[in-house]
Each structure stands twice: as C-alpha cells, then as structure tokens.
Design a protein around this motif. Structure first.
Motif, PDB file in Angstrom:
ATOM      1  N   VAL A 137       0.821  -1.213   0.000  1.00 42.45           N
ATOM      2  CA  VAL A 137       0.000   0.000   0.000  1.00 42.45           C
ATOM      3  C   VAL A 137       0.858   1.268   0.000  1.00 42.45           C
ATOM      4  N   ALA A 138       2.020   1.211   0.615  1.00 34.79           N
ATOM      5  CA  ALA A 138       2.869   2.404   0.692  1.00 34.79           C
ATOM      6  C   ALA A 138       3.291   2.870  -0.691  1.00 34.79           C
ATOM      7  N   ARG A 139       3.609   1.966  -1.584  1.00 37.30           N
ATOM      8  CA  ARG A 139       4.051   2.363  -2.919  1.00 37.30           C
ATOM      9  C   ARG A 139       2.947   3.080  -3.683  1.00 37.30           C
ATOM     10  N   GLU A 140       1.717   2.594  -3.562  1.00 37.16           N
ATOM     11  CA  GLU A 140       0.585   3.255  -4.211  1.00 37.16           C
ATOM     12  C   GLU A 140       0.392   4.663  -3.653  1.00 37.16           C
ATOM     13  N   GLU A 159       0.793   8.363  -5.480  1.00 33.08           N
ATOM     14  CA  GLU A 159      -0.296   9.344  -5.485  1.00 33.08           C
ATOM     15  C   GLU A 159       0.192  10.699  -4.978  1.00 33.08           C
ATOM     16  N   ALA A 160       0.951  10.702  -3.899  1.00 29.17           N
ATOM     17  CA  ALA A 160       1.458  11.962  -3.346  1.00 29.17           C
ATOM     18  C   ALA A 160       2.395  12.650  -4.332  1.00 29.17           C
ATOM     19  N   ARG A 171       0.547  14.906   2.142  1.00 29.40           N
ATOM     20  CA  ARG A 171      -0.199  14.253   1.062  1.00 29.40           C
ATOM     21  C   ARG A 171      -0.031  12.731   1.133  1.00 29.40           C
ATOM     22  N   TYR A 172       1.185  12.303   1.399  1.00 23.06           N
ATOM     23  CA  TYR A 172       1.455  10.868   1.505  1.00 23.06           C
ATOM     24  C   TYR A 172       0.676  10.250   2.665  1.00 23.06           C
ATOM     25  N   ALA A 173       0.704  10.924   3.823  1.00 17.41           N
ATOM     26  CA  ALA A 173      -0.026  10.409   4.989  1.00 17.41           C
ATOM     27  C   ALA A 173      -1.511  10.304   4.703  1.00 17.41           C
ATOM     28  N   ALA A 174      -2.076  11.303   4.029  1.00 13.87           N
ATOM     29  CA  ALA A 174      -3.506  11.274   3.708  1.00 13.87           C
ATOM     30  C   ALA A 174      -3.826  10.148   2.731  1.00 13.87           C
ATOM     31  N   ALA A 175      -2.977   9.972   1.729  1.00 13.56           N
ATOM     32  CA  ALA A 175      -3.200   8.900   0.757  1.00 13.56           C
ATOM     33  C   ALA A 175      -3.114   7.535   1.427  1.00 13.56           C
ATOM     34  N   PHE A 176      -2.182   7.393   2.360  1.00 19.43           N
ATOM     35  CA  PHE A 176      -2.033   6.102   3.040  1.00 19.43           C
ATOM     36  C   PHE A 176      -3.212   5.844   3.978  1.00 19.43           C
ATOM     37  N   ALA A 177      -3.617   6.877   4.726  1.00 22.17           N
ATOM     38  CA  ALA A 177      -4.744   6.711   5.651  1.00 22.17           C
ATOM     39  C   ALA A 177      -6.012   6.317   4.898  1.00 22.17           C
ATOM     40  N   ALA A 178      -6.192   6.835   3.693  1.00 24.41           N
ATOM     41  CA  ALA A 178      -7.373   6.489   2.896  1.00 24.41           C
ATOM     42  C   ALA A 178      -7.369   5.026   2.465  1.00 24.41           C
ATOM     43  N   ARG A 179      -6.203   4.387   2.544  1.00 28.35           N
ATOM     44  CA  ARG A 179      -6.073   2.982   2.168  1.00 28.35           C
ATOM     45  C   ARG A 179      -5.940   2.070   3.388  1.00 28.35           C
ATOM     46  N   ARG A 180      -6.329   2.542   4.543  1.00 28.48           N
ATOM     47  CA  ARG A 180      -6.174   1.737   5.758  1.00 28.48           C
ATOM     48  C   ARG A 180      -6.843   0.374   5.633  1.00 28.48           C
ATOM     49  N   ARG A 207       5.671   9.129  10.896  1.00 25.43           N
ATOM     50  CA  ARG A 207       4.875   8.610  12.004  1.00 25.43           C
ATOM     51  C   ARG A 207       3.427   8.295  11.615  1.00 25.43           C
ATOM     52  N   PRO A 208       2.706   9.156  10.895  1.00 27.86           N
ATOM     53  CA  PRO A 208       1.306   8.817  10.601  1.00 27.86           C
ATOM     54  C   PRO A 208       1.167   7.507   9.831  1.00 27.86           C
ATOM     55  N   VAL A 209       2.101   7.215   8.952  1.00 23.41           N
ATOM     56  CA  VAL A 209       2.040   5.975   8.182  1.00 23.41           C
ATOM     57  C   VAL A 209       2.362   4.779   9.073  1.00 23.41           C
TER      58      VAL A 209
END
Length: 234
Positions: free
Chosen positions: A18-21, A25-26, A70-79, A115-117
């Motif tokens: 998920v991190a790569r996606e 995006e970010a 942006r990266y943290a938001a994109a990752f959180a949306a894929r939780r 940290r958020p990720v």
C-alpha cells in the motif's frame, strides 16, 4: 530498564504494497507526473527516499512537509487495504505482547516511515497497543537512520528516565549499522531480503531467523548481550 526499538516493515509486518501506491499518489499530486520509478525503501528513511525520487525525476527538492502530508492522507485512505492485504509476520504479535508485560522493558519503533504511516500500519494490523509510539524514531527525523535511533532514545529517556541499554531490532544491514553507530545492541531478524549470514557479517550482536518461536525470542531479547550469536527460532 531496557529500551527495545523495533523496525516496522518486514520485521513486524508486511503492509501489502500500500505504501508504494500512496507514495505514487502523493508524488503525482505534487508534480502532475506519474513516477517513472520508485526508490528502494528497505532500511531507508522516508526523508531520504523522498529526496531521491524528486532528484531522479530532475525536479527541485519539494516542500517535504506538504509532500508527507499528502502521503499520509493517501495512506490513511487505504487503511482498509492494509488490514485486508497486509499481514503480521509470524510470532510478532505474541512477542510484543509478552514483552509488554515486563516492567523492565519499554518498546517503541525506529522506522523509516513517517509517524502517521507507521501508526496506520501498526493499528490496522493490531500491533499498536504494545508500543509507545510517542517516543519512537521516524522517517522525518533525518535522512540518516542512526539519527532516528538517537532521537528515539532521547524521547524515551525524556519520558521514562535513563535506560540501562538500548536494543534495535530490524531486518536490514541499515538497521544493524544504525544500532552500532549509536552504541546500541543490534538484533537482526532474517525476515526480509537480508539473510542471517548477511546480518551477522554486518555486525549484528544477535541474529534470529524469525520471530516465530516466541519463547526463544523473548528469552533472547530479555537476556544479556550475545555477540554475533545466531539463533534459529521457528
């Protein structure tokens, strides 16, 4: 008191790609471009890899705070994807839980993730409750992984007082090198791309094939220093 600092990816868990996606995006949101290539993440910090991806695309260094937001938001949306496709590595949850019961042990993370990720990964896979994430070392602390270890220890000692010793547990040569640079005891876990021999040659004090044999791992991490000893729990 002993401070145990855990690497996250491929030591405790696999996040399912998920991190790569989220990274792509970010990058696209910041630049309007699809990345031609993504950097190698294993053992590195997000600050280091973010600088690299912009550099290899011939772009100036970005506003890292904006990029990581942006990266943290994109990752959180894929939780939910992390929870569905990610996995806890064998024995990791049980080892963390057993160590959390010991009053002489404090556990946190030292991870190249921001940290958020890291929080989303650990929470989505049920591991966050055994770790004090307020005192960890994270990928925005510095591009040099050894600095993450030092910052994490500083945060932990500001909260808990002085620790008798510090152990860093990770799956790459970078984790071992960072530990040794800070005078910490390095525990290599051959659960990633680096084998036991590679981790031992990097100078790890203790090498574990995996975390699967919970009792053996807990005994190893609560015992005295074992220099270049290889163990094969699981």
């Amino acid at each position: 008191m002993r401070l145990l600092m855990w690497d996250v990816d491929l030591t405790l868990l696999h996040a399912g790609g998920v991190a790569r996606e989220s990274w792509a995006e970010a990058f696209g949101a910041m630049t309007g471009l699809a990345p031609r290539v993504l950097p190698t993440f294993a053992g590195r910090t997000d600050l280091d890899t973010a600088a690299e991806i912009f550099r290899v695309h011939g772009l100036p260094e970005p506003d890292f705070e904006e990029f990581f937001d942006r990266y943290a938001a994109a990752f959180a949306a894929r939780r939910d994807l992390v929870a569905r496709h990610g996995r806890v590595l064998p024995g990791a949850a049980e080892v963390l839980a057993a160590l959390a019961e010991r009053p002489d042990i404090t556990q946190t993370v030292v991870t190249g993730n921001i940290r958020p990720v890291a929080e989303v990964k650990l929470d989505a896979l049920g591991l966050s409750g055994t770790l004090d994430l307020d005192v960890g070392g994270y990928g925005t602390d510095d591009g040099d992984r050894a600095t993450l270890v030092r910052r994490g220890r500083q945060r932990a000692e500001a909260k808990y007082g002085t620790f008798a010793d510090l152990w860093v547990i990770g799956d790459t040569r970078h984790d071992v090198a960072a530990a040794l640079a800070c005078g910490a005891r390095a525990v290599g876990v051959a659960s990633g791309s680096a084998g036991a021999d590679e981790l031992a040659s990097a100078g790890a004090d203790l090498v574990l094939e995996s975390l699967a044999d919970v009792g053996a791992v807990v005994r190893a991490l609560t015992g005295s220093r074992c220099v270049n000893e290889s163990s094969s729990p699981g």
